[in-house]
Design a protein around this motif. Structure first.
Motif, PDB file in Angstrom:
ATOM      1  N   GLN A 152       0.828  -1.210   0.000  1.00 45.63           N
ATOM      2  CA  GLN A 152       0.000   0.000   0.000  1.00 45.63           C
ATOM      3  C   GLN A 152       0.862   1.259   0.000  1.00 45.63           C
ATOM      4  OE1 GLN A 152      -3.421  -0.081   2.506  1.00 45.63           O
ATOM      5  NE2 GLN A 152      -3.489   2.136   2.673  1.00 45.63           N
TER       6      GLN A 152
ATOM      7  N   ALA B 149       0.847   4.095  -2.951  1.00 48.37           N
ATOM      8  CA  ALA B 149       0.623   5.504  -2.611  1.00 48.37           C
ATOM      9  C   ALA B 149       1.768   6.374  -3.133  1.00 48.37           C
ATOM     10  CB  ALA B 149       0.467   5.668  -1.108  1.00 48.37           C
TER      11      ALA B 149
ATOM     12  N   LEU C  73     -15.151  -3.284  -2.234  1.00 47.21           N
ATOM     13  CA  LEU C  73     -15.203  -1.863  -1.900  1.00 47.21           C
ATOM     14  C   LEU C  73     -16.443  -1.275  -2.578  1.00 47.21           C
ATOM     15  CD1 LEU C  73     -11.465  -1.003  -2.560  1.00 47.21           C
ATOM     16  CD2 LEU C  73     -12.569  -1.047  -0.312  1.00 47.21           C
TER      17      LEU C  73
ATOM     18  N   ARG D  15      -7.497  -2.498  -3.541  1.00 51.61           N
ATOM     19  CA  ARG D  15      -7.648  -1.952  -2.175  1.00 51.61           C
ATOM     20  C   ARG D  15      -6.490  -1.005  -1.854  1.00 51.61           C
ATOM     21  NH1 ARG D  15      -9.719  -7.160  -1.590  1.00 51.61           N
ATOM     22  NH2 ARG D  15      -7.722  -8.025  -0.917  1.00 51.61           N
ATOM     23  N   TYR D  16      -5.272  -1.369  -2.223  1.00 47.56           N
ATOM     24  CA  TYR D  16      -4.136  -0.458  -2.007  1.00 47.56           C
ATOM     25  C   TYR D  16      -4.389   0.874  -2.710  1.00 47.56           C
ATOM     26  CZ  TYR D  16      -1.243  -4.584  -0.713  1.00 47.56           C
ATOM     27  OH  TYR D  16      -0.708  -5.702  -0.140  1.00 47.56           O
TER      28      TYR D  16
ATOM     29  N   ARG E 205      -7.729   7.854  -1.590  1.00 48.37           N
ATOM     30  CA  ARG E 205      -8.381   8.598  -0.495  1.00 48.37           C
ATOM     31  C   ARG E 205      -7.369   9.457   0.250  1.00 48.37           C
ATOM     32  NH1 ARG E 205     -11.826   4.517   2.930  1.00 48.37           N
ATOM     33  NH2 ARG E 205     -11.685   6.276   4.340  1.00 48.37           N
ATOM     34  N   GLU E 206      -6.190   8.926   0.474  1.00 42.43           N
ATOM     35  CA  GLU E 206      -5.153   9.650   1.213  1.00 42.43           C
ATOM     36  C   GLU E 206      -4.652  10.868   0.432  1.00 42.43           C
ATOM     37  OE1 GLU E 206      -0.471   8.776   1.919  1.00 42.43           O
ATOM     38  OE2 GLU E 206      -1.837   7.172   2.523  1.00 42.43           O
TER      39      GLU E 206
ATOM     40  N   HIS F 145      -7.245   2.174  -3.707  1.00 41.35           N
ATOM     41  CA  HIS F 145      -8.394   2.864  -3.114  1.00 41.35           C
ATOM     42  C   HIS F 145      -7.955   3.718  -1.919  1.00 41.35           C
ATOM     43  CE1 HIS F 145     -12.422   3.520  -1.520  1.00 41.35           C
ATOM     44  NE2 HIS F 145     -12.008   3.021  -0.372  1.00 41.35           N
ATOM     45  N   TYR F 146      -7.210   3.102  -1.011  1.00 45.12           N
ATOM     46  CA  TYR F 146      -6.781   3.840   0.182  1.00 45.12           C
ATOM     47  C   TYR F 146      -5.759   4.927  -0.161  1.00 45.12           C
ATOM     48  CZ  TYR F 146      -9.512   0.412   2.627  1.00 45.12           C
ATOM     49  OH  TYR F 146     -10.559  -0.373   3.056  1.00 45.12           O
TER      50      TYR F 146
END
Length: 140
Positions: free
Chosen positions: A44, A48, A96, A69-70, A76-77, A72-73
């Motif tokens: 993740q 990012a 998700l 999922r990685y 968001r970050e 997605h987060y």
């Protein structure tokens, strides 16, 4: 890092779809993680970092649910609340809400695999390409 036939087939399919549509393929926009990075729990963070370095992207397609999922987060970050978030889609259900994904027909894939094995065991198998269509799922 492409280390299995599933990931390799998905990458080749993505490239073929782009070529059929006359779209360019820029592999500098492909986030490739080695298995060690994922195994050590740094996937993740690396996704990012990759996305942060390319803040002008408009879409992300993840080759599997874990990478979705990685992403997605990370999205968001990095972009939370800016209104400029890239769209995310995935191969396999990332579980998700609101993320479209490609779903394989696992029952049919399994049935065909058993049929092929049976043919091989009986000595009647003739090599051929088996294609099981996938479905695009827009929302959960």
């Amino acid at each position: 890092e492409i280390t299995n036939s599933v990931t390799d087939d998905r990458a080749k399919g993505f490239e073929a779809a782009c070529m059929e549509q006359g779209l360019p393929i820029d592999k500098t926009l492909w986030c490739m993680l080695d298995l060690e990075t994922i195994a050590e729990g740094h996937g993740q963070r690396e996704v990012a970092r990759f996305l942060r370095d390319r803040s002008d992207i408009t879409a992300v397609f993840a080759v599997n649910a874990e990478l979705a999922r990685y992403a997605h987060y990370a999205i968001r970050e990095i972009w939370m609340g800016t209104g400029n978030e890239p769209q995310l889609a995935a191969f396999d259900d990332p579980d998700l809400e609101g993320i479209p994904f490609i779903r394989q027909q696992l029952d049919e894939v399994s049935r065909r695999a058993v049929d092929l094995l049976s043919e091989q065991l009986s000595g009647t198998h003739e090599p051929r390409l088996e294609v099981v269509p996938v479905r695009w799922i827009w929302s959960q």
